[in-house]
Design an enzyme around this catalytic site. Structure first.
Site, short mmCIF file in Angstrom:
data_model
loop_
_atom_site.label_atom_id
_atom_site.label_comp_id
_atom_site.label_asym_id
_atom_site.label_seq_id
_atom_site.Cartn_x
_atom_site.Cartn_y
_atom_site.Cartn_z
N SER A 179 13.31 -1.01 -13.92
CA SER A 179 14.75 -0.85 -13.70
C SER A 179 15.47 -0.85 -15.04
CB SER A 179 15.28 -1.99 -12.82
OG SER A 179 15.23 -3.21 -13.53
N LYS A 180 16.79 -0.77 -14.98
CA LYS A 180 17.61 -0.67 -16.18
C LYS A 180 17.39 -1.86 -17.12
CE LYS A 180 20.80 1.80 -18.24
NZ LYS A 180 20.56 3.19 -18.62
N ARG A 181 17.08 -3.03 -16.54
CA ARG A 181 16.92 -4.21 -17.40
C ARG A 181 15.71 -4.10 -18.33
NH1 ARG A 181 15.04 -5.81 -12.47
NH2 ARG A 181 12.91 -6.63 -12.37
#
Length: 468
Positions: free
Chosen positions: A239-241
């Site tokens: 994911s974006k993290r």
């Protein structure tokens, strides 16, 4: 074996992400390896979330990566009449039925089932309705087989069995007349002659439902291959993290398309111990037999290394074309294309990304360089003045400014003064770049160019005189 036909069906509800790109690549490579066809289909029936801008971003990303398609892009929004024809066929044959249950009633039943520890499947209220209500909105459900098992013979995961009692009567057409995902994808894949459905293993549980629909509609089954997911380094879904996940963010960060393709294909597939591949090699070697069964872990450091290797592999002229927009984005001008190619050649083995190439080679593109006072004090001293004067004179006389001729001038001075290169190279490097790290001194001087070298040497000469 009939002609291989694969597809990539992104939804235009956001950017093109890493996981989707790898799925596209596996389908594309499989079709290219088998000299088959690759179809692009845009699944845009989610009208509220779909946008033309996202379609454009998807197409831009695929084109950047070199993923071309033989048919399409098809748009599901333009195929609604085809889905409706197939819904009618199932209704006419008694394989589907109208469901008048209100959404809030269904939700209440779902919550009650979960509280009681039951699977929240549809209870079949409308399956055998004798007196259907008039003028009431309805969805259409598929009458799923209630007995036996549905078998998925997956090309990656092997045989998977599903108990039909666990599968409820899924909605195939919503109240608004739009098809649901599982129904539309079956109709599309069947009518487009898709032979191999290669996708992420988050779709495994959709597959038995889709197999039942294929059989109910009288279509032959494609081969299914479910690819393990890509995880972050914390073993959770990417994911974006975990950093950039949109493919165009990597383009903007200075990654090469060939490196992204190489890295993503290797993330779940292998060919012996080989790590670095050209596109032609990937097409030649790719097979589903060597797709792993476990999830791949996205490693930004490994990607950076792969990118640096592809930068080294890329032809100087081609690399200069790729680098040019990054140079210009920093506000620098490229006045001499031939000189620029030489500059690229000296930088390609020293950087991990195109952005980094511009950063470490900024002295090539700036009109003037700033010299750190501490470096000036250490290296640009009065005892180096005679050598700078010698270089300015000799360089001004050169009609061919090549590293061989430049080296000869250095040798001439070293022989005359009985000194070693180390004594004179670093002061010149500081004068020309403002720092102490650069390519080899002769390659550096040639790549900066005769006019700019002489100008910077004169500036260093004046700096020394002023400091004195």
């Amino acid at each position: 074996m009939k002609k291989v036909r694969t597809r990539f069906p992104p939804s235009p509800t956001g950017k093109l992400h890493i996981g989707g790109v790898r799925t596209a690549l596996f389908n594309w490579l499989f079709s290219r390896h088998h000299k088959g066809e690759f179809i692009l289909r845009i699944e845009d029936t989610d009208v509220e979330r779909s946008s033309k801008e996202d379609v454009d971003v998807i197409l831009e990303g695929l084109k950047w990566l070199g993923i071309d398609w033989d048919e399409g892009p098809y748009f599901q929004s333009e195929r609604l009449h085809i889905y409706q024809e197939h819904v009618k066929k199932l209704l006419d044959e008694g394989k589907a039925y109208r469901c008048y249950c209100e959404p809030e009633v269904l939700e209440a039943k779902r919550i009650k089932a979960l509280k009681e520890g039951r699977k929240p499947k549809y209870d079949g209220t409308c399956r055998n309705l004798k007196n259907p209500p008039k003028d009431k909105p309805f969805a259409i459900r598929f009458a799923s087989p209630q007995e036996g098992k549905t078998i998925v013979n997956d090309l990656i995961k092997g045989r998977i069995e599903f108990d039909n009692q666990e599968l409820d009567d899924l909605i195939i057409q919503r109240r608004n007349g739009l098809p649901t995902y599982n129904f539309a994808v079956v109709v599309d894949d069947a009518t487009m002659g898709i032979t191999h459905v290669i996708r992420g293993d988050d779709h495994v549980n959709n597959t038995p439902r889709q197999i039942q629909l294929y059989k109910a509609l009288g279509y032959p089954l494609p081969e299914f291959a479910h690819v393990p997911m890509i995880l972050g380094n914390d073993k959770k879904r990417l994911s974006k993290r975990h950093g950039a996940t949109s493919i165009m963010e990597y383009k903007d960060a200075g990654y090469l398309a060939s490196a992204m393709v190489n890295y993503l294909v290797r993330l779940g597939w292998s060919h012996g111990d080989q790590e670095i591949f050209t596109i032609d090699e990937l097409i030649e070697y790719f097979s589903l037999d060597h797709v792993g069964k476990s999830a791949g872990v996205f490693n930004p450091e490994k990607l950076l290394w792969v990118n640096s290797e592809h930068i080294k592999m890329t032809d100087d002229i081609e690399l200069s074309k790729l680098l040019k927009p990054f140079v210009e984005a920093k506000g620098y001008k490229i006045d001499d294309e031939n000189l620029f190619i030489k500059q690229v050649a000296t930088l390609k083995g020293r950087a991990n990304t195109l952005k980094e190439m511009v950063e470490i080679g900024a002295y090539y593109f700036k009109e003037e360089v700033e010299i750190d006072p501490s470096l000036a004090k250490k290296f640009l001293t009065s005892n180096i003045l005679p050598f700078l004067e010698f270089l300015i004179k000799k360089f001004s006389q050169l009609t061919s400014f090549t590293k061989e001729n430049i080296q000869q001038i250095f040798i001439e001075y070293m022989d005359k003064e009985k000194i070693k290169l180390g004594k004179i190279a670093q002061p010149v490097r500081v004068a020309l770049t403002g720092g102490t790290v650069s390519p080899g001194i002769f390659e550096l001087i040639e790549a900066i160019g005769q006019k700019r070298v002489i100008k910077r040497l004169k500036q260093a000469q004046n700096l020394i005189k002023n400091n004195s």
